[in-house]
Design an enzyme around this catalytic site. Structure first.
Site, PDB file in Angstrom:
ATOM      1  N   ARG A 215      12.585 -56.115 -18.908  1.00  6.68           N
ATOM      2  CA  ARG A 215      12.951 -57.011 -19.352  1.00  6.68           C
ATOM      3  C   ARG A 215      14.602 -56.435 -18.310  1.00  6.68           C
ATOM      4  O   ARG A 215      14.777 -55.461 -18.252  1.00  6.68           O
ATOM      5  CB  ARG A 215      14.128 -56.449 -21.133  1.00  6.68           C
ATOM      6  CG  ARG A 215      14.956 -57.710 -21.364  1.00  6.68           C
ATOM      7  CD  ARG A 215      15.542 -57.206 -22.611  1.00  6.68           C
ATOM      8  NE  ARG A 215      16.690 -56.569 -22.859  1.00  6.68           N
ATOM      9  CZ  ARG A 215      17.438 -55.275 -23.578  1.00  6.68           C
ATOM     10  NH1 ARG A 215      16.440 -55.548 -24.755  1.00  6.68           N
ATOM     11  NH2 ARG A 215      17.745 -55.301 -23.066  1.00  6.68           N
TER      12      ARG A 215
ATOM     13  N   HIS B 197      15.769 -62.372 -32.282  1.00  3.92           N
ATOM     14  CA  HIS B 197      15.158 -61.892 -32.190  1.00  3.92           C
ATOM     15  C   HIS B 197      14.223 -60.783 -32.280  1.00  3.92           C
ATOM     16  O   HIS B 197      14.672 -59.944 -33.101  1.00  3.92           O
ATOM     17  CB  HIS B 197      14.101 -62.293 -29.878  1.00  3.92           C
ATOM     18  CG  HIS B 197      15.024 -61.074 -29.321  1.00  3.92           C
ATOM     19  ND1 HIS B 197      16.307 -61.000 -29.367  1.00  3.92           N
ATOM     20  CD2 HIS B 197      14.481 -60.110 -29.156  1.00  3.92           C
ATOM     21  CE1 HIS B 197      16.378 -60.062 -28.169  1.00  3.92           C
ATOM     22  NE2 HIS B 197      15.463 -59.043 -28.471  1.00  3.92           N
TER      23      HIS B 197
END
Length: 302
Positions: A279, A264
């Protein structure tokens, strides 16, 4: 290679409303309220969807706070904090704050400088710019499948050294902007390195996926110059636009991705605007190569 997905343990099969967002990966899941109290059958359906689509997106999850965020992520397994960047107080959450260097604007799979890097990540939006700040994911299983036979044969044999002391500023026009220099000092406060096969066998789907991204320092047996060219070849296959999905964040959004089958990139196009995401990562397994060898910790000085 086609995926081989395990059947759910429960006799009750739940269907989720999933809307594919791109041809190779990514789906929005609708009508599901995320929490640590999901029914086993619902979570099993969610896990199947994740293995199939690689990255899932959820809107309207404003009810999640730090505690519930962690409780939900814990359904996937043991939570692991980032090995060098401090977590938010009293949590195992990594906060990426754009004003303090938290701009992950290069292609990577999370924490591959560890031998057993995380298997799953759960990311939630906290503060968003008025525009920009999208995140893009790429499918590393599809990238492997599409390699020409000769490149597949080469990839199957390659091993790479990954480290957290990568060139953090390599693609940045202003390397020291937005706290990047200080963030790098924290990120590399302790050198961590691991050796991974370029191709790993996914433990749940059987797919072969490419383990690459910006943490690669060099390929074993190759000098730095040749390593850069080799990495560029495989990265170009991973990040072909046809192999990606892009998400435009809104308040309350959550993304979950299979960190064993994706890369990503957080697009750094919002200037001085404030962007904060949080996260949680789930402990992973040690990758296994196509010939059965396992990734290994790189001992300092060796």
């Amino acid at each position: 290679m086609s995926a081989v997905l395990s059947e759910p343990v429960s006799s009750e099969v739940v269907s989720l409303e999933t809307v594919p967002l791109a041809g190779k990966l990514g789906a929005e899941v609708r009508g599901l309220r995320l929490s640590g109290q999901l029914a086993p059958s619902t979570f099993a359906a969610l896990k199947r969807a994740l293995l199939r689509h690689k990255v899932l997106f959820f809107k309207g999850q404003q009810h999640l706070d730090d505690a519930e965020h962690q409780a939900f992520a814990r359904l996937f397994g043991e939570l692991v904090p980032h090995p060098t960047v401090p977590s938010r107080d009293g949590t195992q959450i990594l906060e990426l704050d754009s004003q303090h260097g938290g701009r992950a604007d290069s292609w990577h799979t999370d924490v591959t400088f560890e031998a057993a890097y995380p298997q799953v990540a759960v990311l939630r939006a906290v503060t968003l710019p008025s525009h920009g700040g999208d995140t893009v994911w790429a499918n590393t299983a599809a990238a492997y499948d599409e390699l020409p036979p000769a490149l597949k044969a080469l990839a199957d044999q390659l091993w790479a050294l990954h480290g957290n002391d990568y060139d953090y500023a390599a693609t940045r026009a202003e390397p020291g902007a937005h706290g990047g220099k200080k963030y790098r000092e924290i990120f590399t406060s302790r050198l961590i390195e691991a050796e991974h096969p370029l191709v790993r066998v996914h433990p749940e789907t059987g797919e072969r996926t490419l383990v690459a991204g910006h943490f690669i320092k060099r390929f074993l047996g190759y000098n730095g110059h040749d390593s850069q060219h080799l990495l560029a070849i495989f990265q170009a296959h991973i990040t072909r636009l046809e192999n990606t999905v892009r998400w435009r964040w809104s308040p309350g959004d959550v993304a979950i991705w299979d960190n064993r089958a994706t890369q990503h990139y957080a697009i750094n196009d919002y200037g001085d605007a404030h962007r904060v995401v949080r996260r949680v990562t789930v402990a992973g397994d040690v990758p296994v190569s196509v010939d059965g060898q396992r990734s290994r910790v790189r001992v300092a000085g060796v």
